[in-house]
Design an enzyme around this catalytic site. Structure first.
Site, PDB file in Angstrom:
ATOM      1  N   TYR A   1       4.159   6.328   0.601  1.00  0.00           N
ATOM      2  CA  TYR A   1       3.137   5.314   0.914  1.00  0.00           C
ATOM      3  C   TYR A   1       2.478   5.640   2.259  1.00  0.00           C
ATOM      4  O   TYR A   1       1.243   5.671   2.365  1.00  0.00           O
ATOM      5  CB  TYR A   1       3.795   3.929   0.955  1.00  0.00           C
ATOM      6  CG  TYR A   1       2.847   2.808   1.319  1.00  0.00           C
ATOM      7  CD1 TYR A   1       1.941   2.310   0.389  1.00  0.00           C
ATOM      8  CD2 TYR A   1       2.842   2.243   2.598  1.00  0.00           C
ATOM      9  CE1 TYR A   1       1.057   1.281   0.705  1.00  0.00           C
ATOM     10  CE2 TYR A   1       1.973   1.216   2.936  1.00  0.00           C
ATOM     11  CZ  TYR A   1       1.081   0.743   1.987  1.00  0.00           C
ATOM     12  OH  TYR A   1       0.205  -0.281   2.323  1.00  0.00           O
TER      13      TYR A   1
ATOM     14  N   SER B   1      -3.367   1.371   6.242  1.00  0.00           N
ATOM     15  CA  SER B   1      -2.226   0.573   6.697  1.00  0.00           C
ATOM     16  C   SER B   1      -1.755   1.063   8.064  1.00  0.00           C
ATOM     17  O   SER B   1      -2.046   2.197   8.456  1.00  0.00           O
ATOM     18  CB  SER B   1      -1.080   0.720   5.690  1.00  0.00           C
ATOM     19  OG  SER B   1       0.073   0.059   6.156  1.00  0.00           O
TER      20      SER B   1
ATOM     21  N   GLY C   1      -9.314  -2.297  -6.862  1.00  0.00           N
ATOM     22  CA  GLY C   1      -8.139  -3.159  -6.696  1.00  0.00           C
ATOM     23  C   GLY C   1      -8.555  -4.595  -6.417  1.00  0.00           C
ATOM     24  O   GLY C   1      -7.969  -5.273  -5.572  1.00  0.00           O
ATOM     25  N   ALA C   2      -9.580  -5.045  -7.149  1.00  0.00           N
ATOM     26  CA  ALA C   2     -10.108  -6.400  -6.919  1.00  0.00           C
ATOM     27  C   ALA C   2      -9.423  -7.437  -7.792  1.00  0.00           C
ATOM     28  O   ALA C   2      -9.715  -8.624  -7.687  1.00  0.00           O
ATOM     29  CB  ALA C   2     -11.612  -6.413  -7.188  1.00  0.00           C
TER      30      ALA C   2
ATOM     31  N   GLY D   1      -7.714  -7.755  -2.288  1.00  0.00           N
ATOM     32  CA  GLY D   1      -8.970  -7.304  -2.902  1.00  0.00           C
ATOM     33  C   GLY D   1      -9.633  -8.421  -3.693  1.00  0.00           C
ATOM     34  O   GLY D   1     -10.860  -8.562  -3.701  1.00  0.00           O
TER      35      GLY D   1
ATOM     36  N   GLY E   1      -4.165  -9.571  -5.142  1.00  0.00           N
ATOM     37  CA  GLY E   1      -3.946  -9.463  -3.693  1.00  0.00           C
ATOM     38  C   GLY E   1      -5.191  -9.685  -2.852  1.00  0.00           C
ATOM     39  O   GLY E   1      -6.056 -10.500  -3.171  1.00  0.00           O
TER      40      GLY E   1
END
Ligand SMILES: NC(=O)c1ccc[n+]([C@@H]2O[C@H](COP(=O)([O-])OP(=O)(O)OC[C@H]3O[C@@H](n4cnc5c(N)ncnc54)[C@H](OP(=O)(O)O)[C@@H]3O)[C@@H](O)[C@H]2O)c1
Length: 262
Positions: A157, A134, A8-9, A14, A12
């Protein structure tokens, strides 16, 4: 040169972490789904872009193979990719393998990827694993892990984020003495990112704050030797009680191994 893989780079927090690692002299393997964002990151930072849709376990396995083609040793693995409570389409969705989508992408993909890359992390030791979880956590209902009843995006989530924490506590125990540590964190609350904007929540913190917290677990000597822990941004903290329930962790571990066919 030390090598890091971050999932997830492409977007956001990442993306910010990938840039910081590259600026600090790391060789960065930057995973994502979007070609356009991946190529632009590669151009900007010199990172190697590796594309995979984590909603498919076959693609997770292909990603691990691609990493092995690139390097024989990893010093850092950051499992950061994730879908928020709303995502790009509301409602219950399933992965290519028929698993509830957030459980699959946010947790199961990282579970499989980590196991497939353990030999590289051992070869790169001392090495660190950072699981980006999270503060949004909900206990897993083992009678309905795929949330076929009473689905909500927030529940999906929060369950997937707690599953990452159970996994991290397990890794802390399993990897004792291996030279690999594993920790997880809540990076920051409502950072200004795609997933927060999709959820309709007003961003209240910056991606830089979250990147600082991830970087602490990734590289700071302050966490040398610490493992199996949950951090709330920069500080060690307590997660949902289920994370410290050895029976729940064993149950999740068994289920996960079955689902990913390890
Ligand atoms: N934002 C917050 O306030 C907050 C708070 C607590 C925890 N977190 C956690 O922080 C992490 C990063 O979140 P963020 O806010 O930076 O999110 P974001 O901006 O929405 O970025 C998500 C990243 O995950 C990738 N991704 C999503 N679905 C994927 C899939 N199916 N296959 C492969 N890659 C996929 C995206 O790739 P593409 O862009 O290439 O599609 C993107 O690089 C997540 O694990 C999230 O749960 C965030």
């Amino acid at each position: 040169m030390k090598t890091a893989l971050i999932t997830g780079a492409t977007d956001g927090v990442g993306r910010v972490v990938a840039k910081r690692l590259a600026a600090d002299g790391w060789r960065v393997l930057a995973h994502g789904r979007s070609d356009e964002r991946g190529q632009s990151l590669a151009k900007e930072t010199g990172a190697t872009f590796l594309k995979a849709d984590l909603a498919s376990l076959a693609e997770v396995r292909r990603l691990a193979e691609a990493v092995k083609q690139e390097t024989g040793a990893l010093q850092l693995l950051i499992n950061n990719a994730g879908i928020g409570s709303v995502g790009d389409k509301p409602g219950r969705r399933e992965s290519a393998d028929g698993h509830e989508l957030r459980f699959a992408v946010n947790y199961l993909a990282g579970f499989l990827l980590t196991h497939l890359l353990l030999p590289l992390l051992k070869a790169g030791a001392p090495a660190r694993i950072v699981n980006v979880s999270s503060a949004g956590q909900q206990a897993i209902d083992f009678d309905d892990v795929m949330l076929t009843q009473g689905y909500s995006g927030v529940r999906a989530y929060c369950q997937s984020k707690l599953a990452q924490i159970l996994f991290t506590v397990d890794l802390g125990e399993e990897l004792k003495g291996s030279g690999i540590t594993a920790n997880c964190l809540h990076p920051s609350t409502y950072m200004d990112t795609t997933m927060v904007r999709q959820s309709g929540n007003r961003p209240i913190s910056s991606v830089e704050t979250g990147a600082d917290a991830i970087m602490q677990l990734a590289v700071s000597p302050r966490v040398d030797g610490k493992s199996g822990l949950y951090f709330n941004v920069l500080n060690e903290s307590r997660a949902n009680a289920q994370a410290y329930d050895a029976k729940a962790r064993a149950r999740l571990r068994r289920l996960s191994r079955e689902l990913v066919r390890l």
